[in-house]
Write an enzyme that holds these catalytic residues in place. Structure first.
Site, PDB file in Angstrom:
ATOM      1  N   ARG A 245       0.841  -1.210   0.000  1.00 11.78           N
ATOM      2  CA  ARG A 245       0.000   0.000   0.000  1.00 11.78           C
ATOM      3  C   ARG A 245       0.874   1.256   0.000  1.00 11.78           C
ATOM      4  O   ARG A 245       0.554   2.254  -0.638  1.00 11.78           O
ATOM      5  CB  ARG A 245      -0.957  -0.011   1.198  1.00 11.78           C
TER       6      ARG A 245
ATOM      7  N   TYR B 111     -17.590  16.912 -13.689  1.00  9.80           N
ATOM      8  CA  TYR B 111     -18.129  15.557 -13.847  1.00  9.80           C
ATOM      9  C   TYR B 111     -19.151  15.286 -12.728  1.00  9.80           C
ATOM     10  O   TYR B 111     -18.917  15.651 -11.571  1.00  9.80           O
ATOM     11  CB  TYR B 111     -16.967  14.552 -13.816  1.00  9.80           C
TER      12      TYR B 111
ATOM     13  N   ASP C 159      -8.313  19.447 -12.791  1.00 10.18           N
ATOM     14  CA  ASP C 159      -8.589  18.113 -13.323  1.00 10.18           C
ATOM     15  C   ASP C 159      -8.304  18.177 -14.825  1.00 10.18           C
ATOM     16  O   ASP C 159      -9.017  18.853 -15.570  1.00 10.18           O
ATOM     17  CB  ASP C 159     -10.049  17.755 -13.041  1.00 10.18           C
TER      18      ASP C 159
ATOM     19  N   LYS D  44      -9.442   7.364 -18.426  1.00  8.43           N
ATOM     20  CA  LYS D  44      -9.798   7.934 -19.734  1.00  8.43           C
ATOM     21  C   LYS D  44      -8.605   7.880 -20.698  1.00  8.43           C
ATOM     22  O   LYS D  44      -8.071   6.828 -20.925  1.00  8.43           O
ATOM     23  CB  LYS D  44     -10.312   9.358 -19.545  1.00  8.43           C
TER      24      LYS D  44
HETATM   25  O1  P1T Z   1     -14.285   7.258 -13.029  1.00 11.53           O
HETATM   26  P1  P1T Z   1     -13.081   7.712 -12.259  1.00 11.53           P
HETATM   27  O2  P1T Z   1     -11.801   7.132 -12.720  1.00 11.53           O
HETATM   28  O3  P1T Z   1     -13.284   7.590 -10.775  1.00 11.53           O
HETATM   29  O4  P1T Z   1     -12.899   9.290 -12.562  1.00 11.53           O
HETATM   30  C1  P1T Z   1     -13.846  10.248 -12.222  1.00 11.53           C
HETATM   31  C2  P1T Z   1     -13.704  11.441 -13.123  1.00 11.53           C
HETATM   32  C3  P1T Z   1     -12.942  12.527 -12.703  1.00 11.53           C
HETATM   33  N1  P1T Z   1     -12.767  13.622 -13.483  1.00 11.53           N
HETATM   34  C4  P1T Z   1     -13.328  13.702 -14.696  1.00 11.53           C
HETATM   35  C5  P1T Z   1     -13.121  14.935 -15.535  1.00 11.53           C
HETATM   36  C6  P1T Z   1     -14.084  12.636 -15.199  1.00 11.53           C
HETATM   37  O5  P1T Z   1     -14.615  12.754 -16.429  1.00 11.53           O
HETATM   38  C7  P1T Z   1     -14.298  11.481 -14.392  1.00 11.53           C
HETATM   39  C8  P1T Z   1     -15.124  10.334 -14.850  1.00 11.53           C
HETATM   40  N2  P1T Z   1     -15.980  10.667 -15.912  1.00 11.53           N
HETATM   41  C9  P1T Z   1     -16.852   9.811 -16.524  1.00 11.53           C
HETATM   42  C10 P1T Z   1     -17.033   8.530 -16.188  1.00 11.53           C
HETATM   43  C11 P1T Z   1     -17.604  10.426 -17.632  1.00 11.53           C
HETATM   44  O6  P1T Z   1     -18.238   9.701 -18.449  1.00 11.53           O
HETATM   45  O7  P1T Z   1     -17.587  11.665 -17.751  1.00 11.53           O
END
Ligand code: P1T
Length: 396
Positions: free
Chosen positions: A57, A109, A183, A208
């Site tokens: 961890r 988001y 972000d 992504k």
């Molecule tokens: O899904 P995750 O890896 O926990 O990330 C969250 C997140 C954070 N910041 C942005 C800009 C994001 O677009 C996302 C996740 N977004 C999607 C799943 C979506 O379809 O927009």
């Protein structure tokens, strides 16, 4: 190489992605591809005297390899990987204490919006949302106890472009202790490097573009400041939202093709956006690469181009949007973005359903707003697919 007047892409990005943190010499075997080290614990020659790693961890060789590469790509110094983008956000929020205040851009988001409203606020941290494209509005929501500024740019899903340098300056003018977070999920360091505009922390959903193959959920934070890094390192271990070595391996591998993939996403999304804006059933297209985008000039000063994700408003209401999305054959109707496959979705019912209806209405997240993630297929095929779906929706 500059394109359409956007910020010049400095040479060397692909070389860093392929070599930073990946030195074969660091493995006894000389492995050119970093091994996946699955061990959860590491032998110590004497009590509390680990060789390098002690417990999975707090650190893992495969994870460290990825974290070094992430830091180098961002012009940063320290990288931290997390189990998801939201895991990264949760850990960053834990830098704050009850009684602190956060200023957040209004269009984020849905999952981040939900985290702030339903979890972070419950912990006694106040949040104010503001339209970050209007500096006067942002200035008004700052308070004496503001400790963090949080933004996504371009925003999700309205694609507003925020002036990172101006917002950072505004925050730092009030107090150098205010932590500015960007972000950068929509663009990746290939297209935008927020640390170079005064940001303290760059946060990612690595799920992504950074992974790009839609087969791992992961997040990251990158910083330059050593003290901030120490605090994040403590929280990464103390809170435990860490990723698996297997997922770290996948993202580390995907970074090797990030430059190539982003170039193609950038080109294809402009081709599709330009086609959509001429379509009779399309009312507007929100793509920062189009000259008519309200912050196009800012985008060119701050970004080295735009990625494959953008939104558009189509004619009709929910009935038409549903029919359109269900008629697509190459685009897959699904949440998420940034993979090699093209995706289409309806933010009002899907990714942003958790945003209060009133805030959605204010932002323009209506049932006619469609968000696309342009993948790596041939753009002509994507255009044909969209045309087919429009015909299926609107022809009598
Ligand atoms: O899904 P995750 O890896 O926990 O990330 C969250 C997140 C954070 N910041 C942005 C800009 C994001 O677009 C996302 C996740 N977004 C999607 C799943 C979506 O379809 O927009």
């Amino acid at each position: 190489m500059a394109q359409n007047g956007f910020l010049e892409q400095k040479p060397g990005f692909a070389t860093i992605a392929i070599h930073a943190g990946q030195e074969p010499e660091k493995w006894k075997s000389g492995a050119v591809v970093p091994p996946i080290v699955t061990a959860t614990t590491f032998k110590q020659p004497a009590p509390a005297e680990p060789i390098e790693f002690e417990y999975g961890r707090s650190g893992n060789p495969t994870r460290n390899t990825l974290e070094e590469c992430l830091a180098a790509l961002e012009d940063g110094k320290h990288g931290f990987a997390f189990a998801s983008g939201l895991g990264a956000a949760t850990t960053i929020y834990s830098l704050l204490s009850a009684g602190d205040h956060v200023v957040c851009c209004d269009d984020v988001y849905g999952g981040i919006n939900r985290l702030f409203r339903n979890v972070v606020q419950r912990m006694g941290i106040e949040i104010s949302f503001a339209d970050f494209t209007n500096l006067e509005k942002v200035e008004k929501v700052f308070q004496a106890n503001t400790k963090m500024v949080w933004m996504e740019t371009p925003t999700n899903p309205m694609m507003k472009v925020i002036d990172i340098g101006a917002i950072s300056k505004l925050a730092k003018k009030r107090s150098s202790d205010i932590i500015v977070v960007v972000d950068n999920t929509f663009l990746t360091p290939y297209l935008q490097k927020p640390l170079n505009f005064g940001t303290d922390i760059v946060v990612y959903s690595l799920t992504k573009y950074m992974n790009g193959h839609s087969d791992a959920i992961m997040g990251a934070a990158i910083v330059r400041d050593d003290k901030l890094a120490e605090r994040l390192r403590f929280l990464q271990n103390a809170m435990g939202a860490v990723p698996s070595p297997m997922d770290c391996y996948l993202v580390n591998r995907s970074l090797k093709t990030l430059a190539l993939r982003m170039e193609q996403h950038k080109k294809s999304s402009l081709i599709v956006a330009n086609w959509l804006k001429k379509h009779p059933q399309v009312l507007s297209v929100m793509h920062p690469g189009l000259p008519e985008h309200p912050q196009h000039e800012l985008a060119r000063r701050q970004m080295s181009g735009h990625s494959g994700v953008f939104s558009f408003v189509m004619a009709g209401g929910l009935k038409e949007s549903r029919k359109f999305l269900m008629s697509l054959q190459i685009f897959i109707l699904a949440e998420s973005l940034g993979g090699y496959e093209s995706l289409a979705e309806l933010p009002s019912l899907m990714t942003h359903a958790s945003v209060p209806a009133e805030q959605r209405a204010e932002l323009g997240i209506t049932d006619s707003l469609i968000r696309l993630s342009i993948g790596l297929e041939d753009p002509e095929d994507l255009i044909n697919d969209l045309e087919h779906a429009f015909k299926a929706t609107f022809s009598k």
